[in-house]
Design a protein around this motif. Sequence first.
Motif, mmCIF file in Angstrom:
data_model
loop_
_atom_site.group_PDB
_atom_site.id
_atom_site.type_symbol
_atom_site.label_atom_id
_atom_site.label_comp_id
_atom_site.label_asym_id
_atom_site.label_seq_id
_atom_site.Cartn_x
_atom_site.Cartn_y
_atom_site.Cartn_z
ATOM 1 N N UNK A 83 0.806 -1.218 0.000
ATOM 2 C CA UNK A 83 0.000 0.000 0.000
ATOM 3 C C UNK A 83 0.846 1.279 0.000
ATOM 4 N N UNK A 84 2.044 1.197 0.578
ATOM 5 C CA UNK A 84 2.883 2.383 0.628
ATOM 6 C C UNK A 84 3.376 2.799 -0.766
ATOM 7 N N UNK A 85 3.295 1.903 -1.743
ATOM 8 C CA UNK A 85 3.709 2.224 -3.110
ATOM 9 C C UNK A 85 2.523 2.554 -4.006
ATOM 10 N N UNK A 86 1.332 2.230 -3.585
ATOM 11 C CA UNK A 86 0.114 2.411 -4.384
ATOM 12 C C UNK A 86 0.288 1.852 -5.801
ATOM 13 N N UNK A 87 0.792 0.629 -5.868
ATOM 14 C CA UNK A 87 0.982 -0.041 -7.159
ATOM 15 C C UNK A 87 -0.386 -0.424 -7.717
#
Length: 120
Positions: A83-87
């Motif tokens: 989630x921290x990368x919002x891939x």
Amino acid sequence: MKKILAVVLTVAVCAYGADTEEAKKLFRKYGCDGCHSDYGVVAGPPFYAVKEKYLKQFNGDEKALKDYLYQTIRKGSSGKWFKFLDMKMPSHPQIKEEEMKVIVDYIASLKPPEKKKKGQ
């Protein structure tokens, strides 16, 4: 009888290998291997981790897992992993039904990774 059993087992092993090779070809064709691998993290989660996470979520219901994989591959997804990368996983409406079956069946069939013995 033994000859028949040997032939059946040979065909089953060859069919499994063929499905594996076909799945790998499709992963390359549609760019899946740019983000995923069977067991290691590339840019997206490994296929085995996806299988385990959602199989657990669906209480071991393999049909529900396959339906989920199908819909996720077909429509794409976002915010489910890392989630921290919002891939974002793009949608893949161009994948043919018979190809989708090969892909989904392969991911659902993955066995746990082999554990290395100490010293290897």
